[in-house]
Design an enzyme around this catalytic site. Sequence first.
Site, mmCIF file in Angstrom:
data_model
loop_
_atom_site.group_PDB
_atom_site.id
_atom_site.type_symbol
_atom_site.label_atom_id
_atom_site.label_comp_id
_atom_site.label_asym_id
_atom_site.label_seq_id
_atom_site.Cartn_x
_atom_site.Cartn_y
_atom_site.Cartn_z
ATOM 1 N N VAL A 43 0.829 -1.201 0.000
ATOM 2 C CA VAL A 43 0.000 0.000 0.000
ATOM 3 C C VAL A 43 0.864 1.251 0.000
ATOM 4 O O VAL A 43 1.932 1.288 0.627
ATOM 5 C CB VAL A 43 -0.954 0.023 1.223
ATOM 6 C CG1 VAL A 43 -0.186 0.056 2.541
ATOM 7 C CG2 VAL A 43 -1.933 1.189 1.136
ATOM 8 N N LEU B 143 6.824 5.329 -10.440
ATOM 9 C CA LEU B 143 7.443 5.855 -9.226
ATOM 10 C C LEU B 143 6.653 7.028 -8.683
ATOM 11 O O LEU B 143 6.007 7.770 -9.426
ATOM 12 C CB LEU B 143 8.885 6.286 -9.507
ATOM 13 C CG LEU B 143 9.076 7.516 -10.404
ATOM 14 C CD1 LEU B 143 9.270 8.799 -9.575
ATOM 15 C CD2 LEU B 143 10.253 7.324 -11.350
ATOM 16 N N CYS C 208 4.035 0.756 2.234
ATOM 17 C CA CYS C 208 4.660 -0.354 1.517
ATOM 18 C C CYS C 208 4.637 -1.646 2.335
ATOM 19 O O CYS C 208 5.433 -2.558 2.095
ATOM 20 C CB CYS C 208 6.087 0.004 1.098
ATOM 21 S SG CYS C 208 6.172 1.513 0.108
#
EC number: 2.3.1.181
Length: 235
Positions: A90, A167, A184
């Site tokens: 996430v 990114l 993450c």
Amino acid sequence: MDAVTSCATAAAPGDRAPQPAIVRDLGRQPYAPVWHAMQRFTDARTEDTPDELWVVEHDQVFTLGQAGKDEHVLAPGDIPVLHVDRGGQVTYHGPGQLVIYPLLQLRRLGIGVRDYVCRIEQAIIDTLGDWNIGAERLEGAPGVYVGGAKVAALGIRVRRGCTFHGLSFNVAMDLEPFRRINPCGYQGLQVTSVVDLGGPSGMAAVTPVLLGHLARQFGLALEPAAELPDLTDAA
């Protein structure tokens, strides 16, 4: 496909002539229409389709990758949560964050997925270095870090050898929403931004620098385009 960060310092391409790549500045957009447009572009492209880089700033959203676990979304509040088809767990997107989606054909560039990830990370590290900010990779945790705090996240997808997603680079944003998730998938992971590290606060200052480093890493000749992709969200 998850990013892999076990890599040596990525070297720029050698003597190969730069490949043309179209840059589209989408401005500020909601997440879903851009995501679905990336899918359509990737599905429709042929061997001769030029590569593109899409630059965007998203409205507030949490996104969960293919292996994402809902338990990492702690308290989203009024920020929507989307399950998407990239790798990773996430993350949060919002105003003040620079997002770049490289839509590249890896075979034409002569690189593999691991090298692709390493080159993106190196471009971000080099960008921060231009403002004397020392950044690094962390083994097993894709992205770029300064003093253990994450300043840039990666989430990629490769389909038929072509990349999409990309990114997110925290330039000058409200970092509070990151406290509503395990960024993450890491509980307690600290997050930072370029402005908090002493760098510039404007997207206009950071965007061309990062694009330049991405172009160098991938051997691209960037060609700005005024047209936006079709963001009609029929999905």
